[in-house]
Write a protein that holds these residues in place. Structure first.
Motif, PDB file in Angstrom:
ATOM      1  N   GLN A 176      58.835  63.185  76.171  1.00  0.00           N
ATOM      2  CA  GLN A 176      59.807  64.200  75.744  1.00  0.00           C
ATOM      3  C   GLN A 176      59.238  65.615  75.921  1.00  0.00           C
ATOM      4  O   GLN A 176      59.968  66.558  76.226  1.00  0.00           O
ATOM      5  CB  GLN A 176      60.228  63.933  74.292  1.00  0.00           C
ATOM      6  CG  GLN A 176      61.122  62.695  74.208  1.00  0.00           C
ATOM      7  CD  GLN A 176      61.518  62.320  72.805  1.00  0.00           C
ATOM      8  OE1 GLN A 176      60.932  62.774  71.825  1.00  0.00           O
ATOM      9  NE2 GLN A 176      62.502  61.433  72.696  1.00  0.00           N
ATOM     10  N   ARG A 177      57.924  65.743  75.743  1.00  0.00           N
ATOM     11  CA  ARG A 177      57.299  67.049  76.028  1.00  0.00           C
ATOM     12  C   ARG A 177      57.416  67.357  77.529  1.00  0.00           C
ATOM     13  O   ARG A 177      57.711  68.467  77.932  1.00  0.00           O
ATOM     14  CB  ARG A 177      55.814  67.016  75.669  1.00  0.00           C
ATOM     15  CG  ARG A 177      55.446  67.425  74.290  1.00  0.00           C
ATOM     16  CD  ARG A 177      56.109  68.686  73.825  1.00  0.00           C
ATOM     17  NE  ARG A 177      55.847  69.835  74.670  1.00  0.00           N
ATOM     18  CZ  ARG A 177      56.674  70.872  74.791  1.00  0.00           C
ATOM     19  NH1 ARG A 177      57.835  70.871  74.151  1.00  0.00           N
ATOM     20  NH2 ARG A 177      56.384  71.888  75.542  1.00  0.00           N
ATOM     21  N   LEU A 195      61.307  63.615  69.240  1.00  0.00           N
ATOM     22  CA  LEU A 195      60.778  64.914  68.802  1.00  0.00           C
ATOM     23  C   LEU A 195      61.894  65.779  68.206  1.00  0.00           C
ATOM     24  O   LEU A 195      61.656  66.558  67.281  1.00  0.00           O
ATOM     25  CB  LEU A 195      60.114  65.623  69.977  1.00  0.00           C
ATOM     26  CG  LEU A 195      58.825  64.944  70.482  1.00  0.00           C
ATOM     27  CD1 LEU A 195      58.277  65.686  71.696  1.00  0.00           C
ATOM     28  CD2 LEU A 195      57.781  64.887  69.385  1.00  0.00           C
ATOM     29  N   ALA A 212      56.677  60.627  72.819  1.00  0.00           N
ATOM     30  CA  ALA A 212      56.512  62.053  72.507  1.00  0.00           C
ATOM     31  C   ALA A 212      56.008  62.818  73.737  1.00  0.00           C
ATOM     32  O   ALA A 212      56.505  63.903  74.054  1.00  0.00           O
ATOM     33  CB  ALA A 212      55.541  62.208  71.343  1.00  0.00           C
ATOM     34  N   GLN A 213      55.041  62.218  74.453  1.00  0.00           N
ATOM     35  CA  GLN A 213      54.532  62.896  75.659  1.00  0.00           C
ATOM     36  C   GLN A 213      55.632  63.019  76.706  1.00  0.00           C
ATOM     37  O   GLN A 213      55.749  64.046  77.377  1.00  0.00           O
ATOM     38  CB  GLN A 213      53.351  62.105  76.237  1.00  0.00           C
ATOM     39  CG  GLN A 213      52.072  62.199  75.411  1.00  0.00           C
ATOM     40  CD  GLN A 213      51.392  63.570  75.511  1.00  0.00           C
ATOM     41  OE1 GLN A 213      51.858  64.455  76.241  1.00  0.00           O
ATOM     42  NE2 GLN A 213      50.319  63.755  74.761  1.00  0.00           N
ATOM     43  N   LEU A 217      49.784  61.003  70.778  1.00  0.00           N
ATOM     44  CA  LEU A 217      50.883  61.446  69.934  1.00  0.00           C
ATOM     45  C   LEU A 217      50.588  62.824  69.352  1.00  0.00           C
ATOM     46  O   LEU A 217      51.445  63.712  69.358  1.00  0.00           O
ATOM     47  CB  LEU A 217      51.112  60.426  68.809  1.00  0.00           C
ATOM     48  CG  LEU A 217      52.224  60.763  67.844  1.00  0.00           C
ATOM     49  CD1 LEU A 217      53.563  60.853  68.550  1.00  0.00           C
ATOM     50  CD2 LEU A 217      52.296  59.723  66.719  1.00  0.00           C
ATOM     51  N   ASP A 236      51.951  70.293  70.789  1.00  0.00           N
ATOM     52  CA  ASP A 236      52.567  71.119  71.831  1.00  0.00           C
ATOM     53  C   ASP A 236      54.035  71.372  71.522  1.00  0.00           C
ATOM     54  O   ASP A 236      54.535  72.481  71.705  1.00  0.00           O
ATOM     55  CB  ASP A 236      52.451  70.417  73.192  1.00  0.00           C
ATOM     56  CG  ASP A 236      51.011  70.332  73.651  1.00  0.00           C
ATOM     57  OD1 ASP A 236      50.159  70.987  72.997  1.00  0.00           O
ATOM     58  OD2 ASP A 236      50.728  69.599  74.623  1.00  0.00           O
ATOM     59  N   HIS A 237      54.733  70.312  71.057  1.00  0.00           N
ATOM     60  CA  HIS A 237      56.172  70.465  70.846  1.00  0.00           C
ATOM     61  C   HIS A 237      56.460  71.379  69.658  1.00  0.00           C
ATOM     62  O   HIS A 237      57.316  72.272  69.744  1.00  0.00           O
ATOM     63  CB  HIS A 237      56.822  69.101  70.611  1.00  0.00           C
ATOM     64  CG  HIS A 237      58.310  69.146  70.671  1.00  0.00           C
ATOM     65  ND1 HIS A 237      59.007  69.218  71.863  1.00  0.00           N
ATOM     66  CD2 HIS A 237      59.253  69.182  69.701  1.00  0.00           C
ATOM     67  CE1 HIS A 237      60.303  69.264  71.628  1.00  0.00           C
ATOM     68  NE2 HIS A 237      60.479  69.248  70.306  1.00  0.00           N
ATOM     69  N   THR A 251      52.413  52.820  67.522  1.00  0.00           N
ATOM     70  CA  THR A 251      51.678  54.068  67.764  1.00  0.00           C
ATOM     71  C   THR A 251      51.633  54.426  69.262  1.00  0.00           C
ATOM     72  O   THR A 251      51.966  55.563  69.618  1.00  0.00           O
ATOM     73  CB  THR A 251      50.269  53.973  67.136  1.00  0.00           C
ATOM     74  OG1 THR A 251      50.439  53.687  65.746  1.00  0.00           O
ATOM     75  CG2 THR A 251      49.492  55.261  67.299  1.00  0.00           C
ATOM     76  N   GLY A 311      48.691  65.190  70.469  1.00  0.00           N
ATOM     77  CA  GLY A 311      48.786  66.258  71.474  1.00  0.00           C
ATOM     78  C   GLY A 311      50.234  66.653  71.725  1.00  0.00           C
ATOM     79  O   GLY A 311      50.576  67.847  71.786  1.00  0.00           O
ATOM     80  N   ALA A 312      51.078  65.625  71.855  1.00  0.00           N
ATOM     81  CA  ALA A 312      52.497  65.914  72.129  1.00  0.00           C
ATOM     82  C   ALA A 312      53.143  66.625  70.939  1.00  0.00           C
ATOM     83  O   ALA A 312      53.927  67.563  71.112  1.00  0.00           O
ATOM     84  CB  ALA A 312      53.236  64.607  72.435  1.00  0.00           C
ATOM     85  N   ALA A 323      55.727  74.805  70.669  1.00  0.00           N
ATOM     86  CA  ALA A 323      56.747  75.328  71.599  1.00  0.00           C
ATOM     87  C   ALA A 323      58.017  75.727  70.849  1.00  0.00           C
ATOM     88  O   ALA A 323      58.804  76.529  71.334  1.00  0.00           O
ATOM     89  CB  ALA A 323      57.068  74.258  72.641  1.00  0.00           C
ATOM     90  N   ALA A 381      55.030  55.509  70.325  1.00  0.00           N
ATOM     91  CA  ALA A 381      55.331  56.843  69.784  1.00  0.00           C
ATOM     92  C   ALA A 381      54.657  57.914  70.628  1.00  0.00           C
ATOM     93  O   ALA A 381      55.258  58.944  70.968  1.00  0.00           O
ATOM     94  CB  ALA A 381      54.871  56.925  68.327  1.00  0.00           C
ATOM     95  N   GLY A 382      53.381  57.656  70.990  1.00  0.00           N
ATOM     96  CA  GLY A 382      52.652  58.635  71.801  1.00  0.00           C
ATOM     97  C   GLY A 382      53.290  58.809  73.163  1.00  0.00           C
ATOM     98  O   GLY A 382      53.499  59.941  73.637  1.00  0.00           O
TER      99      GLY A 382
END
Lengths: 461, 219
Positions: A258-259, B105, A255-256, B12, B18-19, A248, B14-15, B22, A251-252
């Motif tokens: 990649q954002r 993502l 993902a952050q 996770l 947002d993604h 987890t 939040g990302a 977007a 993953a977070g």
């Protein structure tokens, strides 16, 4: 050079039969010997009583006969004998105070017994002799019996006592064998049940029919198996929960990142964010493999009940195709009527197959097809194209952190994980390069263990 | 698409929110199953992204309840549990896809698009209507080979129309597609973006059914 000799464990049944038979025979023998001793004593007393009775009856008769003869004739005469019968057991001599034999029985020795002319028993050269004198002391009678006759009688009696025992020993041995075997049957069944338990089979043991003496042992073994199963389960749960807890945050973070990359597009910091992303991907891959290895080591590879793993195989292949640019590169070929019915844990099988597919798709020739096939019951092969792997390298590929001659990224754990899972499950991983029937390529073959017993009910997907 | 994201991990979640936003989708993010239940009752979502381990229960139970009610909303499971048996349980419970964390993502978006297209009855990401080519996987559109430069809101409207070419899409459904771009949807927002799209695609490609909604012309 010393040679280890393995000593066969002693059989409790054999030991019981041997010692019980020997014990019973020994006791019988002791009993017989004690009886013989008593018998000897009794026989001696009876024979002596017989001699006394004979002497006391014969002496007056002999005295009277001698006194009458003396009156009728003169003093010197031939020694008269009473009876001419053959084979006397008891003989006698009547003697006067000078020791001369006045009368004797037919089988009595011609020479006087070497016994004192006094009342009482004596033994003389193989004879048991009783001497009794008349009250006036003029005459004495020796009544004698051969000692060998007494011994024969005694031995005959003892033989009659002991010989049946000799015949009874083998019979009692058979009886003891049957009784011991019947009595130990619950123990034998219990022992067989325990011997079937291992890391792959920790099912509870049937203890209901155990005798009172074995019930506490059965309960203790049952408790031990339950604890062992719980420990294995705890280890598996720990591995699975660790996987959850570790995945987890990764993953977070991924993902952050990649954002962030999407938002930093074209900015100088983008390259730095890309490095973070690469590191996180490596971390993801390595943690994944280590968790898989932990789960394989925790003994999760076996299932209590056999299941058909074909649906699981199809699912894993579908999963592998999903992210592929050309899903047709991965083919699945299942022989008609082939089954993967095996007592292998479905998750362990999934991990093994995912690793084999990843290996074939990433490390082989990426332009050539990868074939997964089920050519026969409980056999799965994964074949890919590529240059052949040298035999010495091939033998090392199942070692941990051992990597093949490849430029593709990998942890060096994939085949070690598969090998560990197969070993734990009682199956086998075989590697071949070149792949059978080809000049190059690589084949990984899973040979799943056979089910001891079949339980119906397949996985639904 | 209007998407319900059920994820309790802040970082996770939040990302993801947002993604996905977007990428032109409207996202409602909740962290608990009971909140997901309330949200699902009040809004017709096109897709649900569902975590399995949530503070007030198992995501799988929520999914089973949905399917028992006959609810066919596409559900994609996002979970850290990678066991095949759990995956099989998830699919048997009615999930449309199952993505194991950590994931890229881009992979999430590709899977999400595939599930949505499958539900729309057209699993092919490429839609061609006369001179118009729409690539739903890569989120691009072109007229006679000339790539169009669309804003995220314009794409959201076009994507919703392209899910079922020729079928009527109501104004509220298009408003839902725009929901991601602001909590308050202006009353004429749909008309504004349809008008802008018509300028880029050509007037005849988007037809108006007065009082009912819009459709993508198939002839």
């Amino acid at each position: 050079m010393t040679r280890a000799v393995s000593k066969r464990p002693a059989s409790l049944t054999r030991r019981l039969i041997l010692w019980l038979t020997l014990g019973a025979s020994g006791l019988w023998l002791c009993g017989a010997l004690a009886a013989a001793a008593i018998l000897q004593h009794q026989l001696e007393a009876a024979f002596d009583a017989g001699l006394r009775e004979t002497a006391e009856r014969l002496l007056p008769l002999a005295a009277e006969s001698i006194d009458g003869g003396a009156r009728d004739s003169d003093e010197s005469h031939e020694i008269p004998v009473f009876d001419a019968r053959d084979g006397e057991y008891i003989v006698y001599q009547v003697r006067n105070t000078k020791g001369q034999i006045l009368v004797r029985s037919y089988d009595a020795p011609l020479e006087p017994f070497n016994a004192a002319l006094a009342n009482g028993f004596s033994e003389d050269d193989g004879w048991r002799v009783l001497t009794i004198g008349t009250p006036d002391g003029r005459l004495f009678i020796h009544v004698a019996e051969q000692i060998s006759h007494r011994a024969e009688t005694l031995f005959g009696s003892i033989a009659t006592l002991i010989l049946p025992i000799a015949a009874l020993i083998p019979l009692s041995g058979i009886g003891i064998f049957l009784i011991v075997r019947a009595a130990l049957r619950p123990l034998t069944a219990f022992s067989a049940e325990i011997s079937r338990r291992d890391a792959r089979n920790l099912a509870p043991i049937e203890t209901g029919s155990l005798p009172t003496e074995l019930a506490p042992t059965g309960a203790a073994v049952q408790a031990l198996i339950a604890r062992l199963a719980a420990a294995f389960e705890a280890e598996r749960s720990l591995a699975a929960n660790s996987a959850h807890e570790l995945r987890t945050p990764i993953a977070g973070s991924l993902a952050q990142t990649q954002r962030l990359l999407a938002e930093l597009k074209g900015q100088p910091a983008e390259a730095r964010a890309r490095q973070v992303e690469d590191s996180l991907r490596r971390l993801r891959r390595l943690s994944e493999k280590l968790l898989q290895l932990a789960r394989a080591d925790s003994g999760m590879s076996s299932a209590a009940e056999p299941r058909d793993l074909l649906p699981a195989l199809r699912l894993v292949v579908d999963d592998a195709r999903r992210p592929m640019a050309n899903p047709r590169r991965l083919t699945l070929d299942i022989a008609a009527d082939a089954s993967l019915l095996s007592p292998v844990d479905v998750d362990a099988f999934g991990i093994a197959m995912r690793n084999l597919l990843e290996n074939a798709l990433v490390h082989g020739d990426v332009t050539m097809p990868v074939t997964v096939s089920v050519p026969a019951d409980r056999i799965v092969t994964v074949t890919n194209a590529g240059p052949p792997v040298a035999p010495d390298r091939l033998a090392l590929l199942t070692r941990r952190f051992e990597r093949g001659d490849t430029r593709a990224e990998g942890s060096g754990l994939g085949l070690a994980i598969v090998d560990q899972i197969m070993n734990n499950a009682g199956g086998e991983l075989r590697l071949a390069s070149p792949a059978p029937g080809r000049t190059g390529g690589f084949e990984a073959r899973l040979i799943l263990p056979e089910a001891d017993h079949v339980v119906t009910g397949d996985l639904k997907t | 698409m209007r998407i319900l994201l059920v994820e309790d991990d802040e970082m996770l979640g939040g990302a993801l929110r947002d993604h996905v936003a977007a990428e032109g989708h409207a996202v409602d993010w909740v962290r608990r199953i009971d909140d997901a239940g309330h949200a699902h009752v009040t809004v017709a979502y096109d897709l649900i992204l569902l975590d399995l381990s949530l503070p007030d229960g198992r995501g799988l139970d929520f999914l089973k309840r949905l399917r028992r009610r006959g609810d066919t909303t596409p559900v994609m499971i996002l979970t850290a549990m990678d066991q095949l048996s759990m995956r099989i349980d998830g699919l048997n419970a009615g999930a449309d896809d199952y993505l194991v964390k950590p994931f890229d993502l881009s992979e999430l978006m590709a899977r999400l698009g595939a599930v949505a297209r499958r539900y729309a009855g057209n699993p092919n990401p490429l839609v061609t209507i006369g001179p118009l080519d729409i690539d739903q996987a890569n989120r691009t559109a072109s007229i006679e080979g000339r790539r169009l430069d669309l804003t995220a809101r314009e794409w959201a409207i076009l994507e919703r129309l392209a899910q079922r070419p020729g079928m009527l899409v109501s104004r509220p459904q298009l408003e839902d597609a725009l929901y991601a771009f602001g909590a308050e949807i202006e009353s004429n927002a749909v008309e504004v973006y349809v008008s802008r799209l018509r300028k880029k695609l050509g007037v005849s490609l988007i037809q108006t059914a007065r009082g009912l909604g819009y459709r993508l012309a198939t002839e």
